[in-house]
Design an enzyme around this catalytic site. Structure first.
Site, short mmCIF file in Angstrom:
data_model
loop_
_atom_site.label_atom_id
_atom_site.label_comp_id
_atom_site.label_asym_id
_atom_site.label_seq_id
_atom_site.Cartn_x
_atom_site.Cartn_y
_atom_site.Cartn_z
CG HIS A 1 55.59 40.25 -1.71
ND1 HIS A 1 56.45 41.32 -1.61
CD2 HIS A 1 55.02 40.12 -0.48
CE1 HIS A 1 56.39 41.83 -0.40
NE2 HIS A 1 55.53 41.11 0.32
CB CYS B 1 54.52 39.24 3.01
SG CYS B 1 52.75 39.50 2.73
#
Length: 170
Positions: free
Chosen positions: A129, A145
């Site tokens: 992301h 992440c």
């Protein structure tokens, strides 16, 4: 911009420098690892993500990766794509930061997902992301992440599709 406010001029110059750096963050590089075209390869030790083009080439993006105790390695696939996603903190994040709201709307300056997100299969709550904190790129900073500059995550978003293989190595 008001000339009587020199700090405003400095801020504008820093913004322009940051925008230029962000636009040039990704680069075409030689890549000899044996992955098929279209594979996303994240090398956490390098804090780099490679999108394999084939013919010995890849696009390399600088990334932020999982901090100590939060790193993982393995193979997953992209099982979702969202522009300007809302974010709900996973349980371990909420445990560490109980003051976080249950949902931060997409597009909010406090939303850590940035401009786009590609969720990953495999049972974790992991994604590739963007970020609202570009200074974190290049570090061991996340809960697992893969964090990218917003212009870079949009570039990758347009290159990949659902089912794209993602290989994460340490």
């Amino acid at each position: 911009m008001h000339p009587s406010h020199p700090l405003a001029a400095c801020g504008a110059a820093l913004f322009l420098m940051s925008a230029t750096q962000l636009a040039e963050a990704r680069e075409l590089v030689g890549f000899s690892d044996p992955y098929p075209n279209g594979t996303v390869v994240v090398k956490t030790s390098e804090r780099a993500l490679y999108y394999v083009l084939g013919n010995g080439k890849a696009v390399r993006y600088p990334v932020g990766v999982g901090r100590a105790g939060k790193q993982w390695a393995g193979t997953a696939t992209i099982n979702g794509k969202q522009l300007s996603p809302a974010w709900s903190p996973p349980e371990d994040v909420k445990r560490d930061k109980p003051s976080l709201p249950n949902v931060i709307p997409g597009g909010s300056a406090s939303n850590p997902m940035g401009a786009a997100a590609m969720t990953l299969s495999g049972g974790g709550e992991y994604a590739i992301h963007g970020t609202n904190n570009p200074g974190s790129i290049g570090g061991f900073v996340s809960y697992g992440c893969i964090r990218m500059y917003n212009p870079d995550v949009l570039d990758l978003y347009n290159r990949v599709s659902w089912g794209t293989t993602v290989v994460v190595t340490r």
